[in-house]
Design a protein around this motif. Structure first.
Motif, PDB file in Angstrom:
ATOM      1  N   MET A   1       0.851  -1.182   0.000  1.00  8.50           N
ATOM      2  CA  MET A   1       0.000   0.000   0.000  1.00  8.50           C
ATOM      3  C   MET A   1       0.892   1.238   0.000  1.00  8.50           C
ATOM      4  SD  MET A   1      -2.877   1.256   2.729  1.00  8.50           S
ATOM      5  CE  MET A   1      -4.229   0.328   2.071  1.00  8.50           C
ATOM      6  N   SER A   2       0.503   2.222  -0.778  1.00 10.11           N
ATOM      7  CA  SER A   2       1.334   3.421  -0.883  1.00 10.11           C
ATOM      8  C   SER A   2       1.234   4.287   0.373  1.00 10.11           C
ATOM      9  CB  SER A   2       0.929   4.250  -2.100  1.00 10.11           C
ATOM     10  OG  SER A   2      -0.184   5.071  -1.827  1.00 10.11           O
ATOM     11  N   PHE A   3       2.258   5.064   0.577  1.00  7.42           N
ATOM     12  CA  PHE A   3       2.300   6.010   1.690  1.00  7.42           C
ATOM     13  C   PHE A   3       1.067   6.899   1.675  1.00  7.42           C
ATOM     14  CE2 PHE A   3       3.147  10.424   2.754  1.00  7.42           C
ATOM     15  CZ  PHE A   3       3.529  10.314   4.075  1.00  7.42           C
ATOM     16  N   TRP A   4       0.670   7.366   0.506  1.00  9.48           N
ATOM     17  CA  TRP A   4      -0.429   8.324   0.374  1.00  9.48           C
ATOM     18  C   TRP A   4      -1.742   7.728   0.847  1.00  9.48           C
ATOM     19  CZ3 TRP A   4       2.024  12.599  -0.147  1.00  9.48           C
ATOM     20  CH2 TRP A   4       3.249  12.601  -0.801  1.00  9.48           C
ATOM     21  N   ARG A   5      -1.993   6.490   0.512  1.00  4.42           N
ATOM     22  CA  ARG A   5      -3.237   5.838   0.938  1.00  4.42           C
ATOM     23  C   ARG A   5      -3.172   5.434   2.415  1.00  4.42           C
ATOM     24  NH1 ARG A   5      -2.127   3.418  -3.971  1.00  4.42           N
ATOM     25  NH2 ARG A   5      -3.335   4.289  -5.667  1.00  4.42           N
ATOM     26  N   LYS A   6      -2.006   4.984   2.827  1.00  6.32           N
ATOM     27  CA  LYS A   6      -1.837   4.479   4.188  1.00  6.32           C
ATOM     28  C   LYS A   6      -1.920   5.596   5.234  1.00  6.32           C
ATOM     29  CE  LYS A   6       2.230   2.967   5.058  1.00  6.32           C
ATOM     30  NZ  LYS A   6       3.456   2.177   5.030  1.00  6.32           N
ATOM     31  N   THR A   7      -1.363   6.769   4.939  1.00 12.77           N
ATOM     32  CA  THR A   7      -1.289   7.829   5.937  1.00 12.77           C
ATOM     33  C   THR A   7      -2.408   8.855   5.860  1.00 12.77           C
ATOM     34  OG1 THR A   7       0.061   9.257   4.533  1.00 12.77           O
ATOM     35  CG2 THR A   7       1.220   7.702   5.998  1.00 12.77           C
ATOM     36  N   GLY A   8      -3.072   8.936   4.720  1.00 14.84           N
ATOM     37  CA  GLY A   8      -4.109   9.947   4.567  1.00 14.84           C
ATOM     38  C   GLY A   8      -3.586  11.295   4.114  1.00 14.84           C
ATOM     39  N   TYR A   9      -2.261  11.412   3.936  1.00 24.79           N
ATOM     40  CA  TYR A   9      -1.712  12.650   3.365  1.00 24.79           C
ATOM     41  C   TYR A   9      -2.255  12.802   1.957  1.00 24.79           C
ATOM     42  CZ  TYR A   9       2.026  14.185   6.524  1.00 24.79           C
ATOM     43  OH  TYR A   9       2.734  14.700   7.567  1.00 24.79           O
ATOM     44  N   SER A  10      -2.650  13.998   1.599  1.00 26.63           N
ATOM     45  CA  SER A  10      -3.070  14.237   0.226  1.00 26.63           C
ATOM     46  C   SER A  10      -1.855  14.664  -0.581  1.00 26.63           C
ATOM     47  CB  SER A  10      -4.133  15.338   0.172  1.00 26.63           C
ATOM     48  OG  SER A  10      -3.559  16.598   0.468  1.00 26.63           O
ATOM     49  N   TYR A  11      -1.918  14.472  -1.870  1.00 25.32           N
ATOM     50  CA  TYR A  11      -0.826  14.916  -2.738  1.00 25.32           C
ATOM     51  C   TYR A  11      -0.627  16.424  -2.583  1.00 25.32           C
ATOM     52  CZ  TYR A  11      -1.530  10.433  -5.158  1.00 25.32           C
ATOM     53  OH  TYR A  11      -1.658   9.109  -5.473  1.00 25.32           O
ATOM     54  N   GLN A  12      -1.725  17.150  -2.488  1.00 30.88           N
ATOM     55  CA  GLN A  12      -1.675  18.615  -2.383  1.00 30.88           C
ATOM     56  C   GLN A  12      -0.966  19.070  -1.114  1.00 30.88           C
ATOM     57  OE1 GLN A  12      -2.607  20.919  -4.641  1.00 30.88           O
ATOM     58  NE2 GLN A  12      -1.915  22.533  -3.262  1.00 30.88           N
ATOM     59  N   SER A  13      -1.052  18.293  -0.055  1.00 31.92           N
ATOM     60  CA  SER A  13      -0.456  18.707   1.214  1.00 31.92           C
ATOM     61  C   SER A  13       1.047  18.921   1.109  1.00 31.92           C
ATOM     62  CB  SER A  13      -0.772  17.693   2.314  1.00 31.92           C
ATOM     63  OG  SER A  13      -0.154  16.454   2.047  1.00 31.92           O
ATOM     64  N   VAL A  14       1.697  18.304   0.140  1.00 32.64           N
ATOM     65  CA  VAL A  14       3.143  18.459  -0.042  1.00 32.64           C
ATOM     66  C   VAL A  14       3.517  19.923  -0.249  1.00 32.64           C
ATOM     67  CG1 VAL A  14       5.060  17.920  -1.605  1.00 32.64           C
ATOM     68  CG2 VAL A  14       3.517  16.118  -0.840  1.00 32.64           C
ATOM     69  N   VAL A  15       2.700  20.666  -0.959  1.00 32.97           N
ATOM     70  CA  VAL A  15       3.019  22.075  -1.215  1.00 32.97           C
ATOM     71  C   VAL A  15       2.453  22.999  -0.138  1.00 32.97           C
ATOM     72  CG1 VAL A  15       3.234  21.733  -3.687  1.00 32.97           C
ATOM     73  CG2 VAL A  15       1.038  22.441  -2.758  1.00 32.97           C
ATOM     74  N   GLU A  16       1.702  22.453   0.785  1.00 34.89           N
ATOM     75  CA  GLU A  16       1.082  23.269   1.819  1.00 34.89           C
ATOM     76  C   GLU A  16       1.812  23.225   3.159  1.00 34.89           C
ATOM     77  OE1 GLU A  16      -2.851  21.629   1.743  1.00 34.89           O
ATOM     78  OE2 GLU A  16      -3.463  22.909   0.080  1.00 34.89           O
ATOM     79  N   ILE A  17       2.645  22.221   3.374  1.00 39.33           N
ATOM     80  CA  ILE A  17       3.339  22.109   4.652  1.00 39.33           C
ATOM     81  C   ILE A  17       4.643  22.905   4.620  1.00 39.33           C
ATOM     82  CG2 ILE A  17       2.305  19.890   5.242  1.00 39.33           C
ATOM     83  CD1 ILE A  17       4.844  18.499   4.331  1.00 39.33           C
ATOM     84  N   SER A  18       5.178  23.185   5.783  1.00 41.12           N
ATOM     85  CA  SER A  18       6.418  23.963   5.876  1.00 41.12           C
ATOM     86  C   SER A  18       7.576  23.189   5.247  1.00 41.12           C
ATOM     87  CB  SER A  18       6.740  24.265   7.341  1.00 41.12           C
ATOM     88  OG  SER A  18       7.104  23.065   8.007  1.00 41.12           O
ATOM     89  N   GLU A  19       8.613  23.913   4.907  1.00 39.13           N
ATOM     90  CA  GLU A  19       9.784  23.266   4.309  1.00 39.13           C
ATOM     91  C   GLU A  19      10.410  22.221   5.243  1.00 39.13           C
ATOM     92  OE1 GLU A  19      14.029  24.419   2.278  1.00 39.13           O
ATOM     93  OE2 GLU A  19      12.405  25.894   2.235  1.00 39.13           O
ATOM     94  N   PRO A  20      10.589  22.526   6.541  1.00 41.68           N
ATOM     95  CA  PRO A  20      11.141  21.492   7.426  1.00 41.68           C
ATOM     96  C   PRO A  20      10.246  20.247   7.491  1.00 41.68           C
ATOM     97  CG  PRO A  20      11.291  23.640   8.479  1.00 41.68           C
ATOM     98  CD  PRO A  20      10.467  23.817   7.240  1.00 41.68           C
ATOM     99  N   ALA A  21       8.935  20.450   7.517  1.00 42.60           N
ATOM    100  CA  ALA A  21       8.006  19.310   7.547  1.00 42.60           C
ATOM    101  C   ALA A  21       8.081  18.517   6.245  1.00 42.60           C
ATOM    102  CB  ALA A  21       6.586  19.789   7.804  1.00 42.60           C
ATOM    103  N   LEU A  22       8.250  19.220   5.136  1.00 48.15           N
ATOM    104  CA  LEU A  22       8.370  18.559   3.844  1.00 48.15           C
ATOM    105  C   LEU A  22       9.630  17.708   3.796  1.00 48.15           C
ATOM    106  CD1 LEU A  22       7.626  18.012   0.895  1.00 48.15           C
ATOM    107  CD2 LEU A  22       8.743  20.182   0.307  1.00 48.15           C
ATOM    108  N   LEU A  23      10.735  18.249   4.257  1.00 43.45           N
ATOM    109  CA  LEU A  23      11.992  17.493   4.258  1.00 43.45           C
ATOM    110  C   LEU A  23      11.882  16.243   5.122  1.00 43.45           C
ATOM    111  CD1 LEU A  23      14.557  20.410   4.350  1.00 43.45           C
ATOM    112  CD2 LEU A  23      13.943  18.967   2.399  1.00 43.45           C
TER     113      LEU A  23
END
Length: 80
Positions: A1-23
């Motif tokens: 199962m992919s990370f995206w489905r397993k965690t509930g993170y949306s693809y869009q959230s990648v551009v919405e979170i802070s840079e440290p959180a993204l890293l």
């Protein structure tokens, strides 16, 4: 199962979170998870192994995918 489905993170959230959180987030992604996000973010790009092999004669490494993902996320970052 992919990370995206397993965690509930949306693809869009990648551009919405802070840079440290993204890293922190991307450090836990597999090559497949990165490719999945890249294909969502840039549907006309050549990211799948099949298309990459056909176009370039090789497949994208996790490191290459990560570099592209971080660049695309930065270019699409939502500044609040």
């Amino acid at each position: 199962m992919s990370f995206w489905r397993k965690t509930g993170y949306s693809y869009q959230s990648v551009v919405e979170i802070s840079e440290p959180a993204l890293l922190q987030l991307v450090n836990g992604l597999t090559r497949t998870d990165i490719i999945e996000w890249l294909m969502w973010n840039d549907p006309n790009g050549i990211y799948s192994d099949e298309r990459s092999e056909k176009e370039f004669g090789t497949i994208m490494s996790r490191e290459e995918g990560l570099e592209i993902m971080l660049r695309q996320a930065e270019e699409n970052r939502i500044i609040t």
